[in-house]
Design an enzyme around this catalytic site. Structure first.
Site, PDB file in Angstrom:
ATOM      1  N   SER A 142       0.869  -1.187   0.000  1.00 15.66           N
ATOM      2  CA  SER A 142       0.000   0.000   0.000  1.00 15.66           C
ATOM      3  C   SER A 142       0.897   1.225   0.000  1.00 15.66           C
ATOM      4  CB  SER A 142      -0.877   0.005   1.254  1.00 15.66           C
ATOM      5  OG  SER A 142      -1.478   1.280   1.446  1.00 15.66           O
ATOM      6  N   TYR A 155      -1.635  -1.319  10.291  1.00 14.15           N
ATOM      7  CA  TYR A 155      -1.711  -1.454   8.828  1.00 14.15           C
ATOM      8  C   TYR A 155      -0.452  -0.904   8.163  1.00 14.15           C
ATOM      9  CZ  TYR A 155      -3.638  -1.295   4.099  1.00 14.15           C
ATOM     10  OH  TYR A 155      -3.849  -1.478   2.750  1.00 14.15           O
TER      11      TYR A 155
END
Ligand code: NAP
Length: 283
Positions: A142, A155
């Site tokens: 990401s 995350y």
């Protein structure tokens, strides 16, 4: 890379980016092994792709965070006589909120899926690729991988792991015929934010799945270790390397705190207008 006749395993193939990879690769003539928990969705996708493209599609219904999950996936492929030529580690999710307020079991599951399952699947299938002198590992990280992400602390850290792990494997295997690419998208138009815990979080204009998948496959074909699909994301790796880490953490925290505390008002600015014309940045 010619995908025709290759067997590609895609985790998280029941929706979003994983489903997009399944579409794109079946259209290129690849046989697929689709992995996720949603049996009905996977079976439906398999029927549709077989009919549309005449390729072999196997379905493995598996919660990748369950104990022994990767051993079960591996034994399913062995029992069916499948050789996995390429692995797309895509399944993942995020939690949002102050770390100490996120339920511990959710945090554990996030690490189990975003990090542990990805490593275990790589452990299961990379040795065969190296032995055969060809293959590909595609890890979906990401844009969050490039900086600490307060209010999505696990995350960002998990995706930083995925990025670093992928870059290391790329270097280890670049002369062994096995490609390794970390894909680092910004916001993508999927059900992802609903899973984050608040569907109200806004983090810039999302890209379509097809766009991200095509940029990712092009990067794999060029054996690039990292790709950040979309010109609006090109500045992130550079800026986060140049600025002091604590400043990056503080600024990112301000953006994400806004998104968590006052979801409908929050926006993370994008720089698309500055870099328009560059389809993706490979590093
Ligand atoms: N969308 C974004 O804005 C964005 C941006 C950057 C990176 N990413 C990354 O892209 C990847 C795919 O996300 P997405 O946006 O496509 O989200 P998504 O639509 O929510 O898809 C997630 C996929 O993971 C599967 N999955 C979830 N938990 C699982 C488990 N325990 N075991 C097996 N499979 C599981 C889901 O299938 P089942 O529910 O059927 O199991 C689903 O197929 C993730 O790694 C995410 O971090 C997304």
């Amino acid at each position: 890379m010619n995908w025709q006749g290759q067997t590609v395993m895609i985790t998280g193939a029941s929706s979003g980016i994983g489903a997009g990879f399944a579409e794109a690769l079946a259209a290129r003539g690849a046989d697929l092994v689709l992995v996720a928990r949603s049996a009905d969705v996977l079976q439906h996708t398999a029927r549709r792709l077989r009919a549309a493209h005449g390729v072999r599609i196997d379905v493995v219904v598996q919660d990748l965070t369950a104990p022994g999950a990767v051993a079960a996936v591996r034994s399913a492929t062995e029992q069916r006589g499948l050789t996995v030529d390429a692995l797309i580690n895509n399944a993942g999710f995020a939690s949002a909120g102050r770390f100490h307020e996120v339920p511990a079991d959710r945090v554990n599951t996030e690490v189990a899926l975003d990090v542990a399952a990805l490593v275990d699947l790589t452990t299961a299938y990379l040795p065969g690729m190296v032995e055969r002198g060809r293959g590909a590992i595609v890890n979906i990280a990401s844009i969050a991988a490039f900086q600490p992400t307060p209010y999505m602390a696990v995350y960002g850290a998990a995706k930083a792991f995925v990025l670093s792990f992928s870059q290391a494997l790329w270097a280890e295997n670049r002369r062994a015929g096995v490609r390794v690419t970390a894909v680092c998208p910004g916001p993508v138009d999927t059900g992802f934010l609903g899973v984050v815990g608040t569907s109200e979080v806004r983090v810039g204009r999302p890209r379509q799945v097809g766009y991200v998948v095509e940029r990712a496959l092009r990067a794999v074909e060029r054996n690039r270790p990292v790709v950040t699909p979309g010109p609006e994301n090109a500045w992130v790796p550079l800026v986060s390397r140049l600025l002091p880490r604590r400043l990056v953490a503080a600024v990112t925290g301000r953006s994400l705190r806004g998104a968590v505390d006052a979801p409908s008002a929050a926006r993370v600015p994008t720089a698309g207008s500055l870099t328009a014309g560059f389809p993706a940045t490979e590093h």
